[in-house]
Each structure stands twice: as C-alpha cells, then as structure tokens.
Design an enzyme around this catalytic site. Structure first.
Site, PDB file in Angstrom:
ATOM      1  N   CYS A 158       0.846  -1.188   0.000  1.00 55.46           N
ATOM      2  CA  CYS A 158       0.000   0.000   0.000  1.00 55.46           C
ATOM      3  C   CYS A 158       0.893   1.254   0.000  1.00 55.46           C
ATOM      4  CB  CYS A 158      -0.914  -0.007   1.218  1.00 55.46           C
ATOM      5  SG  CYS A 158      -0.038   0.091   2.800  1.00 55.46           S
ATOM      6  N   CYS A 172       2.941   1.672   3.120  1.00 49.30           N
ATOM      7  CA  CYS A 172       3.978   0.644   3.226  1.00 49.30           C
ATOM      8  C   CYS A 172       5.184   1.009   2.352  1.00 49.30           C
ATOM      9  CB  CYS A 172       3.430  -0.719   2.812  1.00 49.30           C
ATOM     10  SG  CYS A 172       2.010  -1.267   3.787  1.00 49.30           S
TER      11      CYS A 172
END
Length: 77
Positions: A11, A14
C-alpha cells in the site's frame, strides 16, 4: 549487520515506510539490510494485523504508523 524489515502488502504507506527506512539507514551510515515483506503469511507470523509495520532484528518496533525519517533513525540507531 542490523536487519530492518518493512511489513506491508504494498500500500502507499507501506511503500513510503520502506523508503523512509532506507533513507534513515543510509543517513546513519551503519551496516543495515532493509527488506520489504509483502507476503501475508510472513506478516502474520509476526503477529501483525495492521500495516505498515517496522521490525528491527526480529523485534516489532512500529505498527500501523508512518514514522518520520528522524523517528526511524532513533528506533534503528
């Protein structure tokens, strides 16, 4: 060598945490290895259910947050 692992499926948060972890490791100039862990089974093996997470030498340090580069330096330094 210290091992830094960034746990997350890829994501945006991340990806950003991985980028910041690499910047912090380079700024400290020590011997660090940064690894991105994206496999759900490996993430869950750490007991993590909220990402992103930052792990240092097998110990979970941050979960569900996006610390700054300076905060990461303090954590890994």
């Amino acid at each position: 060598m210290k091992k830094i692992q960034v746990l997350g499926p890829g994501c945006p948060k991340c990806v950003e945490l991985a980028k910041r972890a690499e910047q912090a490791a380079k700024a400290l100039g020590g011997d660090y290895e940064v690894e991105k862990v994206t496999e759900l089974s490996k993430i869950m093996a750490f007991g993590i259910f909220t990402t992103p997470a930052l792990v240092l030498d097998g110990e979970v340090k941050v979960v569900g947050q996006l610390p700054s580069v300076d905060e990461i330096k303090k954590i890994i330094g």
